[in-house]
Motif scaffolding. Structure first.
Motif, mmCIF file in Angstrom:
data_model
loop_
_atom_site.group_PDB
_atom_site.id
_atom_site.type_symbol
_atom_site.label_atom_id
_atom_site.label_comp_id
_atom_site.label_asym_id
_atom_site.label_seq_id
_atom_site.Cartn_x
_atom_site.Cartn_y
_atom_site.Cartn_z
ATOM 1 N N ALA A 112 -50.657 103.913 -16.782
ATOM 2 C CA ALA A 112 -50.514 104.617 -18.298
ATOM 3 C C ALA A 112 -49.259 105.440 -18.280
ATOM 4 N N HIS A 113 -48.649 106.047 -17.223
ATOM 5 C CA HIS A 113 -47.436 106.884 -17.267
ATOM 6 C C HIS A 113 -46.409 106.258 -17.873
ATOM 7 N N GLN A 114 -46.195 104.925 -17.716
ATOM 8 C CA GLN A 114 -44.725 104.456 -18.398
ATOM 9 C C GLN A 114 -45.118 103.104 -19.068
ATOM 10 N N PRO A 115 -44.561 102.750 -20.139
ATOM 11 C CA PRO A 115 -44.835 101.693 -20.855
ATOM 12 C C PRO A 115 -44.739 100.237 -20.055
ATOM 13 N N LEU A 116 -45.374 99.292 -20.390
ATOM 14 C CA LEU A 116 -45.403 97.985 -19.336
ATOM 15 C C LEU A 116 -43.987 97.383 -19.294
ATOM 16 N N PRO A 117 -43.403 97.269 -20.494
ATOM 17 C CA PRO A 117 -42.042 96.555 -20.328
ATOM 18 C C PRO A 117 -41.127 97.290 -19.580
ATOM 19 N N ALA A 118 -41.023 98.433 -19.672
ATOM 20 C CA ALA A 118 -40.162 99.618 -18.850
ATOM 21 C C ALA A 118 -40.552 99.487 -17.409
ATOM 22 N N ALA A 119 -41.942 99.674 -17.031
ATOM 23 C CA ALA A 119 -42.209 99.858 -15.654
ATOM 24 C C ALA A 119 -41.758 98.336 -15.032
ATOM 25 N N ALA A 120 -41.975 97.271 -15.803
ATOM 26 C CA ALA A 120 -41.778 95.997 -15.107
ATOM 27 C C ALA A 120 -40.438 95.753 -15.115
ATOM 28 N N ALA A 121 -39.621 96.009 -15.959
ATOM 29 C CA ALA A 121 -38.260 96.154 -15.917
ATOM 30 C C ALA A 121 -37.474 97.010 -14.630
ATOM 31 N N ALA A 122 -38.035 98.171 -14.427
ATOM 32 C CA ALA A 122 -37.651 98.983 -13.210
ATOM 33 C C ALA A 122 -38.031 98.424 -12.017
ATOM 34 N N LEU A 123 -39.289 97.819 -11.873
ATOM 35 C CA LEU A 123 -39.559 97.063 -10.560
ATOM 36 C C LEU A 123 -38.858 95.862 -10.348
ATOM 37 N N ARG A 124 -38.520 95.063 -11.488
ATOM 38 C CA ARG A 124 -37.955 94.226 -11.234
ATOM 39 C C ARG A 124 -36.312 94.269 -10.597
ATOM 40 N N ALA A 125 -35.924 95.397 -11.312
ATOM 41 C CA ALA A 125 -34.299 95.717 -10.992
ATOM 42 C C ALA A 125 -34.381 96.280 -9.320
ATOM 43 N N ALA A 126 -35.369 97.049 -9.102
ATOM 44 C CA ALA A 126 -35.297 97.716 -7.745
ATOM 45 C C ALA A 126 -35.427 96.300 -6.672
ATOM 46 N N LEU A 127 -36.276 95.708 -6.955
ATOM 47 C CA LEU A 127 -36.534 94.208 -6.135
ATOM 48 C C LEU A 127 -35.303 93.646 -6.028
ATOM 49 N N LEU A 128 -34.617 93.152 -6.929
ATOM 50 C CA LEU A 128 -33.253 92.443 -6.971
ATOM 51 C C LEU A 128 -32.285 93.308 -6.128
ATOM 52 N N VAL A 137 -30.832 86.029 -4.632
ATOM 53 C CA VAL A 137 -32.094 86.037 -5.601
ATOM 54 C C VAL A 137 -31.294 85.893 -6.805
ATOM 55 N N THR A 138 -31.829 85.004 -7.557
ATOM 56 C CA THR A 138 -31.491 84.591 -9.203
ATOM 57 C C THR A 138 -32.627 84.902 -10.153
ATOM 58 N N GLU A 139 -33.718 84.874 -9.482
ATOM 59 C CA GLU A 139 -34.925 85.058 -10.359
ATOM 60 C C GLU A 139 -35.932 86.071 -9.714
ATOM 61 N N VAL A 140 -36.545 86.894 -10.629
ATOM 62 C CA VAL A 140 -37.705 87.802 -10.144
ATOM 63 C C VAL A 140 -38.800 87.564 -10.988
ATOM 64 N N ASP A 141 -39.749 86.764 -10.781
ATOM 65 C CA ASP A 141 -40.857 86.549 -11.623
ATOM 66 C C ASP A 141 -42.087 87.639 -11.247
ATOM 67 N N LEU A 142 -42.261 88.323 -12.295
ATOM 68 C CA LEU A 142 -43.455 89.713 -12.414
ATOM 69 C C LEU A 142 -44.291 89.482 -13.138
ATOM 70 N N GLU A 143 -45.493 89.632 -12.606
ATOM 71 C CA GLU A 143 -46.598 89.453 -13.586
ATOM 72 C C GLU A 143 -47.444 90.726 -13.390
ATOM 73 N N VAL A 144 -47.884 91.217 -14.485
ATOM 74 C CA VAL A 144 -48.717 92.595 -14.441
ATOM 75 C C VAL A 144 -50.151 91.918 -14.458
#
Length: 249
Positions: free
Chosen positions: A98-114, A125-132
């Motif tokens: 709950a410390h971070q909005p879901l869209p922002a958390a997913a975007a940050a994790l996706r960017a870090a993985l890429l 890597v051209t795609e990062v498919d991330l599901e909460v």
């Protein structure tokens, strides 16, 4: 042969099979001209280390071909069952807090993985498919156990010594067989890289060194079976999902 000898051999064979199966897919590093692959297990360990800080928690992780129909033919014979060169897709699930909005958390994790896939490994890597898939009240404590260290192999030939002497090579390994496999039309080298060096850069340097060391200068393929946690493994591109991620280059 005694029963004890037979039991030991059976146990050794079983361990070898489990180790080979544990590698997961053999993923292409770079493009069709690079002649390099990395095990999915090794790649996943690097990605997990890169996003292991505070923030969303990476759960399941899978790396697959993004577009199998567009995959070009490799210019070097690949390891057995290796995926062809071409763009890759990371498929992952995550648990958020709950410390971070879901869209922002997913975007940050996706960017870090890429960023980690590109800058620490050299995966295309051209795609990062991330599901909460889960929401946590608090951040989890503890860390995943470290990956099993690579099984080292002594360099016993000119090709092996040339590969072992390249900067960024942590050790030669023997998972699919001997560390240097000489085929009819190519040579394959199996090794672990130091986490402080991009795996693709090390593989390219190994190919050059081994090609020069082998009579006839045959094509050389490199298989990275592990990436050790060497100095610099947590440097740029290996940041947590809450950090600012530089653009992939």
């Amino acid at each position: 042969m005694t029963t004890a000898d037979g039991s030991q051999r059976a146990q050794g064979w079983t361990a070898a099979v489990r180790q080979r199966l544990g590698l997961g897919r053999l993923l292409p590093l770079g493009g069709p001209a690079d002649g390099a692959w990395i095990s999915e297990r090794a790649a996943a360990a690097v990605l997990r280390r890169a996003v292991g800080g505070p923030g969303p928690v990476l759960l399941e992780l899978r790396i697959a071909v993004a577009d199998a129909e567009a995959s070009p033919v490799p210019q070097v014979p690949p390891p057995p069952s290796a995926l062809p060169p071409g763009p890759l897709r990371i498929e992952a699930t995550m648990a958020a807090t709950a410390h971070q909005p879901l869209p922002a958390a997913a975007a940050a994790l996706r960017a870090a993985l890429l960023a980690a896939a590109t800058q620490r490994l050299g995966l295309v890597v051209t795609e990062v498919d991330l599901e909460v898939t889960a929401l946590l009240d608090t951040a989890p404590e503890g860390a995943e156990p470290p990956p099993e260290p690579p099984r080292p192999a002594e360099p016993e030939s000119a090709a092996a010594r040339a590969a072992a002497g390249v900067t960024g090579v942590a050790t030669l390994t023997r998972v699919l067989g001997p560390p240097v496999h000489t085929g009819a039309d190519h040579v394959r080298v199996e090794l672990a890289t130091d986490g402080g060096h991009r795996a693709l850069d090390v593989a390219r340097a190994v190919r050059v060194a081994v090609t020069r060391a082998v009579d006839g200068h045959p094509p050389v393929a490199v298989l990275v079976t592990a990436v050790t946690e060497g100095p610099g493994a947590q440097g740029p591109g290996a940041q947590g999902p809450g950090a600012q991620v530089p653009s992939a280059g």
